[in-house]
Each structure stands twice: as C-alpha cells, then as structure tokens.
Motif scaffolding. Structure first.
Motif, short mmCIF file in Angstrom:
data_model
loop_
_atom_site.label_atom_id
_atom_site.label_comp_id
_atom_site.label_asym_id
_atom_site.label_seq_id
_atom_site.Cartn_x
_atom_site.Cartn_y
_atom_site.Cartn_z
N UNK A 1 4.46 2.37 6.83
CA UNK A 1 3.05 2.64 6.54
C UNK A 1 2.79 4.12 6.77
N UNK A 2 1.97 4.74 5.93
CA UNK A 2 1.63 6.15 6.17
C UNK A 2 0.65 6.34 7.31
N UNK B 1 5.55 -8.73 -9.69
CA UNK B 1 4.21 -8.37 -9.23
C UNK B 1 3.35 -7.78 -10.34
N UNK B 2 2.10 -8.20 -10.38
CA UNK B 2 1.10 -7.54 -11.22
C UNK B 2 0.85 -6.13 -10.71
N UNK B 3 0.75 -5.97 -9.38
CA UNK B 3 0.56 -4.66 -8.75
C UNK B 3 1.72 -4.44 -7.77
N UNK B 4 2.77 -3.78 -8.18
CA UNK B 4 3.97 -3.69 -7.34
C UNK B 4 3.87 -2.68 -6.20
N UNK B 5 2.88 -1.80 -6.22
CA UNK B 5 2.75 -0.78 -5.19
C UNK B 5 1.38 -0.85 -4.54
N UNK B 6 1.34 -0.43 -3.29
CA UNK B 6 0.07 -0.39 -2.56
C UNK B 6 -0.90 0.56 -3.23
N UNK B 7 -2.17 0.14 -3.27
CA UNK B 7 -3.21 1.02 -3.78
C UNK B 7 -3.60 2.09 -2.79
N UNK B 8 -3.23 1.87 -1.51
CA UNK B 8 -3.54 2.81 -0.45
C UNK B 8 -4.30 2.13 0.68
N UNK B 9 -4.08 2.62 1.89
CA UNK B 9 -4.79 2.12 3.07
C UNK B 9 -4.43 0.66 3.33
N UNK B 10 -5.36 -0.29 3.24
CA UNK B 10 -5.08 -1.70 3.45
C UNK B 10 -5.29 -2.45 2.14
N UNK B 11 -4.31 -3.28 1.75
CA UNK B 11 -4.40 -4.05 0.51
C UNK B 11 -4.40 -5.54 0.80
N UNK B 12 -5.06 -6.29 -0.06
CA UNK B 12 -4.82 -7.73 -0.10
C UNK B 12 -3.45 -7.99 -0.71
N UNK B 13 -2.90 -9.18 -0.47
CA UNK B 13 -1.66 -9.58 -1.12
C UNK B 13 -1.74 -11.06 -1.50
N UNK B 14 -0.97 -11.42 -2.51
CA UNK B 14 -0.90 -12.79 -3.00
C UNK B 14 0.57 -13.14 -3.18
N UNK B 15 0.99 -14.28 -2.69
CA UNK B 15 2.39 -14.69 -2.82
C UNK B 15 2.48 -16.18 -3.11
N UNK B 16 3.52 -16.55 -3.83
CA UNK B 16 3.82 -17.94 -4.14
C UNK B 16 5.23 -18.26 -3.67
N UNK B 17 5.37 -19.32 -2.89
CA UNK B 17 6.66 -19.76 -2.37
C UNK B 17 7.00 -21.15 -2.88
N UNK B 18 8.29 -21.38 -3.12
CA UNK B 18 8.84 -22.72 -3.33
C UNK B 18 9.72 -23.03 -2.13
N UNK C 1 -2.35 -6.39 4.14
CA UNK C 1 -1.18 -5.65 4.60
C UNK C 1 -1.48 -4.16 4.69
N UNK C 2 -0.87 -3.53 5.68
CA UNK C 2 -0.87 -2.07 5.78
C UNK C 2 0.49 -1.50 5.34
N UNK C 3 1.43 -2.36 4.99
CA UNK C 3 2.78 -1.91 4.68
C UNK C 3 2.86 -1.29 3.28
N UNK C 4 3.50 -0.14 3.20
CA UNK C 4 3.74 0.47 1.89
C UNK C 4 4.97 -0.13 1.22
N UNK C 5 5.74 -0.94 1.98
CA UNK C 5 6.91 -1.62 1.40
C UNK C 5 6.82 -3.13 1.63
N UNK C 6 5.59 -3.66 1.54
CA UNK C 6 5.41 -5.11 1.63
C UNK C 6 6.25 -5.78 0.54
N UNK C 7 6.87 -6.94 0.82
CA UNK C 7 7.73 -7.57 -0.18
C UNK C 7 6.97 -7.92 -1.46
#
Length: 299
Positions: free
Chosen positions: A78-79, A114-131, A104-110
C-alpha cells in the motif's frame, strides 16, 4: 452448534449466508498471520501475505464440525501504510458459489478476470466470486477492485438467478465508476453507491451514486427474481426520494430504503430541506481522508 473460528490474534466475522443443505459461508477479517484455520490443500491463500489485516472466506459443513473450504484473502502493499483488507458482505448462488465484497487498502489485492484490475487509489471496494469445490487459484473465479481515487467501501452484496451481482456501499470519490447512472455525481461528501455487474464481472450492468448534499452510507442489499435491487443504510435530510413511505427526515439521521429497477429511470428528485450537519449518535464508519478503519478493529 456453536464454535470459535480464529487464530492467535484478532478475528471478526462480518457476514454469513447458508445454502439449502445447511452449509454456512462466512467472511470477515483476521490479523493472525499464519494460523487462521484454512484448508491447506484447497485454500486460495494459506497465510497472510504481508498485510496488517486480511479478509477471509470460510465454508462450514452442516454440523459445523467440518471446515469444507477456508482461505485468507488479501494483499501486501500500500502507498499509505501496511494494508487492511476486510470482508463485509457475502451471498451465495444455487450452485454454492460465494460472492464477497468489502474494502481494501492494498495496491496488489488479488484480482482475476477483473473489470477493474488496478486500485483507483486510497481505499477501494472489492468484489470476488469463489467456487469452494475447487482448489487454489482455480477456486477464485473472479476478483475486481471497484472504486475511484478516494475512499470507497463495499458493504452489502446480492446475486440474482442469472449470476449478476449487486453491491452497495458508500464513497467519497468524485470519480467513482458509473454506468447508466440514476445520479452521475457525488452530491455530498459521502454518497451511497450501487453497482451491478454481469455474471462474468467483465462489465457493469449499471453503476450509480445515490445521495443528497449530506452524508449517506449504504449497508444492506437484496435482489428479487426480476433483478430489482433493494437497499438500505442511513441518510440525512436531503436524500433523493421517490414515491416515499415517509417524505421527510424525522431527525438528524434516518434509515432509508430504496428500490432500483434494471430499467433506466429518471433520477429521483431530492426533497426536504438541505442540511449540512454531520451524522452523530449511532451512525459510524463514515469515510474520511483517512483510510477506514484506521486502528485495529474490535469485533
């Protein structure tokens, strides 16, 4: 049944769902670096990879006595500081796939597909699907950031029969991603957002701000068979209203309930008297210029 689920440091469960067989699916966060209970043979991540706090996703058997799938989920860079990754919402579909959201605050969140593969900056929402019937990298079907250049937090998630996913949260970004929006701009310091993605998370179905000139936060969401989304949270006196049960704010901060259809509609017309007071009392977790949370969370 009743059970602990945790390692040697700090954990909290934030959301839970169950399938028709009675298996439980839950998400939250863990500060235990290596010994949060995972399923080593199948987990996407078996340990914290270097962040301060990681999200987790776990599936328990119908008796509660078996851990069918369990994984850490987070980044390490994270920066701003040692990053915090938190799971806040979970939903499941008829096939037992789990859909998660958080922030997430991570700039390398898994990320993956991805529709948005990189952080927009600061804190981002995230969405994930698991099987959870698959193992390792294959168990993560997709994962994407969702956010603009400031603070964006995902809190609630729902999925319809077609696999479209609906997320609600709140944002202080003025450049949050929108698509066919009911409201194209942030009207106050904090606005609700609602975003719907297609089944592969490759594109938005729609994405919109929702708020007046005060602070509003979105926490819960449900979706019906027609793809109509129902959301709730809190709002100040100038929240956009349409066909309201209650046409005026009765106090400093009120709950709100809203229904948004798949069809494009004109923006609701704000009503009431503009108000600039900051929410007080029990309303908490308002994003500010400091990432949220800024201190070790307490369950």
């Amino acid at each position: 049944y009743s059970s602990y689920l945790g390692g040697t440091d700090l954990e909290a469960g934030k959301a839970i769902a169950a399938d028709d067989a009675g298996n439980a699916y839950l998400t939250g966060y863990t500060r235990s670096p290596t010994n949060f209970p995972t399923t080593p043979a199948t987990a996407y991540q078996t340990a914290n990879v270097g962040g301060y706090i990681d999200a987790f996703f776990s599936k328990l058997s119908t008796t509660g006595g078996g851990l069918l799938y369990s994984t850490y989920f987070g980044g390490s860079a994270s920066p701003y500081n040692t990053p915090i990754d938190v799971g806040q919402g979970i939903a499941i579909d008829a096939s037992g796939h789990a859909y998660l959201t958080g922030f997430t605050e991570s700039s390398n969140f898994p990320t993956k597909n991805a529709k948005q593969p990189a952080s927009g900056g600061f804190t981002d929402a995230w969405i994930a699907r698991f099987d959870p019937t698959l193992s390792g990298n294959a168990s993560l079907i997709y994962s994407t950031y969702l956010g603009g250049s400031d603070g964006d937090l995902g809190y609630g998630i729902a999925v319809d029969a077609s696999g479209r996913v609906y997320v609600v949260g709140h944002t202080i970004s003025t450049d949050f991603p929108t698509r066919d929006p009911l409201q194209a701009n942030n009207n106050g310091s904090v606005d609700v957002f609602i975003t719907a993605l297609n089944a592969s998370a490759s594109d938005y179905v729609y994405s919109t701000y929702l708020g007046g000139d005060d602070d509003e936060e979105g926490y819960g969401i449900a979706v019906d068979q027609e793809g109509n989304a129902y959301l709730t949270g809190y709002a100040g006196p100038n929240f956009p209203l349409q066909n309201p049960l209650q046409a005026a704010n009765a106090g400093n901060v009120d709950a709100f309930v809203a229904k948004i259809t798949q069809d494009a509609s004109p923006p609701p017309t704000p009503t009431g008297t503009p108000h600039t007071a900051t929410p007080t009392g029990t309303a908490t977790h308002t994003p500010t210029s400091t990432p949220t949370p800024t201190a070790p969370p307490v369950p």
